[in-house]
Each structure stands twice: as structure tokens, then as C-alpha cells.
Design a protein around this motif. Structure first.
Motif, mmCIF file in Angstrom:
data_model
loop_
_atom_site.group_PDB
_atom_site.id
_atom_site.type_symbol
_atom_site.label_atom_id
_atom_site.label_comp_id
_atom_site.label_asym_id
_atom_site.label_seq_id
_atom_site.Cartn_x
_atom_site.Cartn_y
_atom_site.Cartn_z
ATOM 1 N N TYR A 122 3.435 13.954 -11.789
ATOM 2 C CA TYR A 122 4.448 13.226 -10.569
ATOM 3 C C TYR A 122 3.830 11.646 -10.494
ATOM 4 O O TYR A 122 3.175 10.996 -11.489
ATOM 5 C CB TYR A 122 3.062 13.256 -9.265
ATOM 6 N N LYS A 123 4.568 10.890 -10.151
ATOM 7 C CA LYS A 123 3.869 9.353 -9.759
ATOM 8 C C LYS A 123 3.235 9.307 -8.558
ATOM 9 O O LYS A 123 3.394 9.796 -8.299
ATOM 10 C CB LYS A 123 5.694 8.600 -9.719
ATOM 11 N N ILE A 124 2.010 8.409 -9.208
ATOM 12 C CA ILE A 124 0.839 8.099 -8.446
ATOM 13 C C ILE A 124 1.072 6.671 -7.373
ATOM 14 O O ILE A 124 0.776 6.076 -8.183
ATOM 15 C CB ILE A 124 0.009 8.885 -9.614
ATOM 16 N N PHE A 125 0.476 6.904 -6.565
ATOM 17 C CA PHE A 125 0.302 5.111 -6.484
ATOM 18 C C PHE A 125 -1.449 5.589 -5.778
ATOM 19 O O PHE A 125 -1.762 6.933 -4.846
ATOM 20 C CB PHE A 125 0.765 5.305 -5.110
ATOM 21 N N ALA A 126 -1.934 4.708 -6.082
ATOM 22 C CA ALA A 126 -3.254 4.710 -5.040
ATOM 23 C C ALA A 126 -3.925 4.325 -4.574
ATOM 24 O O ALA A 126 -2.939 2.385 -4.501
ATOM 25 C CB ALA A 126 -5.000 4.967 -5.945
ATOM 26 N N ALA A 127 -5.183 4.561 -3.355
ATOM 27 C CA ALA A 127 -5.423 2.580 -2.642
ATOM 28 C C ALA A 127 -6.630 3.308 -2.008
ATOM 29 O O ALA A 127 -7.309 4.883 -1.710
ATOM 30 C CB ALA A 127 -4.918 3.759 -0.548
ATOM 31 N N LYS A 128 -7.553 2.514 -2.149
ATOM 32 C CA LYS A 128 -8.591 2.316 -2.212
ATOM 33 C C LYS A 128 -9.576 2.951 -0.164
ATOM 34 O O LYS A 128 -10.860 2.952 0.102
ATOM 35 C CB LYS A 128 -9.728 1.736 -2.269
ATOM 36 N N ASN A 129 -8.441 2.861 0.777
ATOM 37 C CA ASN A 129 -8.836 2.878 2.201
ATOM 38 C C ASN A 129 -7.972 2.681 3.027
ATOM 39 O O ASN A 129 -6.251 2.719 1.911
ATOM 40 C CB ASN A 129 -10.303 1.299 2.535
ATOM 41 N N GLY A 130 -7.638 3.071 4.000
ATOM 42 C CA GLY A 130 -6.123 3.718 5.437
ATOM 43 C C GLY A 130 -5.474 2.283 5.511
ATOM 44 O O GLY A 130 -4.404 2.152 5.283
ATOM 45 N N MET A 131 -6.357 1.595 5.201
ATOM 46 C CA MET A 131 -5.040 0.254 5.356
ATOM 47 C C MET A 131 -4.904 -0.264 4.138
ATOM 48 O O MET A 131 -3.096 -0.867 4.149
ATOM 49 C CB MET A 131 -6.503 -1.545 5.298
ATOM 50 N N VAL A 132 -5.583 -0.176 2.786
ATOM 51 C CA VAL A 132 -4.462 -0.354 1.620
ATOM 52 C C VAL A 132 -3.460 0.835 1.781
ATOM 53 O O VAL A 132 -2.050 0.593 1.342
ATOM 54 C CB VAL A 132 -5.618 -0.412 0.665
ATOM 55 N N ALA A 133 -3.781 1.621 2.481
ATOM 56 C CA ALA A 133 -2.498 2.892 2.243
ATOM 57 C C ALA A 133 -1.403 2.381 2.967
ATOM 58 O O ALA A 133 -0.253 2.611 2.479
ATOM 59 C CB ALA A 133 -3.503 4.151 2.528
ATOM 60 N N ALA A 134 -1.977 2.128 4.081
ATOM 61 C CA ALA A 134 -1.002 1.456 4.823
ATOM 62 C C ALA A 134 -0.016 0.455 4.191
ATOM 63 O O ALA A 134 2.030 0.515 4.959
ATOM 64 C CB ALA A 134 -1.182 0.858 6.654
ATOM 65 N N SER A 135 0.242 -0.509 4.248
ATOM 66 C CA SER A 135 0.382 -1.383 2.826
ATOM 67 C C SER A 135 1.098 -0.952 2.175
ATOM 68 O O SER A 135 2.902 -0.802 1.656
ATOM 69 C CB SER A 135 -0.368 -2.484 2.812
ATOM 70 N N ILE A 136 0.617 -0.075 1.448
ATOM 71 C CA ILE A 136 1.577 0.816 0.469
ATOM 72 C C ILE A 136 2.796 1.749 0.898
ATOM 73 O O ILE A 136 4.029 1.951 0.165
ATOM 74 C CB ILE A 136 0.864 1.837 -0.050
ATOM 75 N N LEU A 137 2.164 2.090 1.593
ATOM 76 C CA LEU A 137 3.646 3.183 2.639
ATOM 77 C C LEU A 137 4.617 1.954 3.423
ATOM 78 O O LEU A 137 5.703 2.871 3.933
ATOM 79 C CB LEU A 137 2.292 3.723 4.211
#
Length: 130
Positions: free
Chosen positions: A30-45
Motif C-alpha cells: 500500500y501507499k502510506i500517508f501518515a499524520a500525527k493528529n486530526g489537523m494534519v490528517a485534514a490537511s492531507i485529506l
């Protein structure tokens, strides 16, 4: 592998050790994206739409419950399965009711990579574990 289309996974966890373990265990397939919290996740999304999201519950800044609410509100993320990861004993079972088609289930930490892989495969093939 050149030319192989890989499913994308967003791992959201405040533990660098858990992120690293998941990257090592899943990056072959799989291609993995990682975020250390929800704010970083929202930015990635905003830029990358994954095929599945592995979401820790207890995190600083924006926890897993808040991140899940964000995911449910975004039309561009409709239908993406969410698998919760947590070491806490009691979890908000109402998460399941919010979107039963998207809710994949919970995996308890410490994670068992075989169980993680099986649950991901099942979720991506349209089954649920919840």
C-alpha cells in the motif's frame, strides 16, 4: 513494483512508533500517508483521498472522534472506510451508528499486523469487521 496501482492508506496516530510499525508492515502492498493528529490528517485529506483510513482515537490537537466527524462531513471522502485503532478499553460505540457502511471496526493496541492486514483487505473488498 513499477506499474502496480497501490491502494492508499492514511494512518492517523500520535505515536511515531505505531506509524513506523504500520508503514513497515503495509508499505510493500500500500501507499502510506501518515499524520500525527486530526489537523494534519485534514490537511492531507485536502490533497490525497485514501482508499481506507486507520484512525487512532486518543490524540492531541484533534482527536479521533473529531477527525471522524470531519471525515463524515466531507463529500469528497464519502464511502472511505475508517478503521479505529485504540489502546483505551471503552470506546464510543455511537461511532458505528454514525455511518455503519463506512465504519470498519476497532483494532486494539498493541496492534497485531496480521489482524490489521486482514481487516484492511476485508474492508477494501467491501466487507466490514464492525
Amino acid at each position: 513494483m513499477k506499474g502496480k496501482v497501490m491502494n492508499k492508506i492514511l494512518v492517523v496516530d500520535d505515536s511515531p512508533l505505531n506509524i513506523r510499525m504500520l508503514e513497515l508492515g503495509l508499505s510493500k502492498d500500500y501507499k502510506i500517508f501518515a499524520a500525527k493528529n486530526g489537523m494534519v490528517a485534514a490537511s492531507i485529506l485536502e490533497k490525497n483521498v485514501p482508499d481506507i483510513i486507520l484512525l487512532d482515537i486518543v490524540m492531541p490537537v484533534m482527536d479521533g472522534y473529531q477527525t471522524y466527524e470531519y471525515i463524515l462531513e466531507k463529500a469528497s471522502l464519502k464511502g472511505i472506510p475508517v478503521l479505529f485503532l485504540s489502546s483505551v478499553e471503552t470506546l464510543d460505540v455511537d461511532l458505528r451508528a454514525k455511518d455503519p457502511d463506512r465504519f470498519v471496526g476497532f483494532l486494539k493496541k498493541p496492534l497485531n499486523m496480521q489482524e490489521v492486514k486482514q481487516t484492511i483487505i476485508q474492508a477494501l473488498s467491501g466487507g466490514t469487521n464492525g
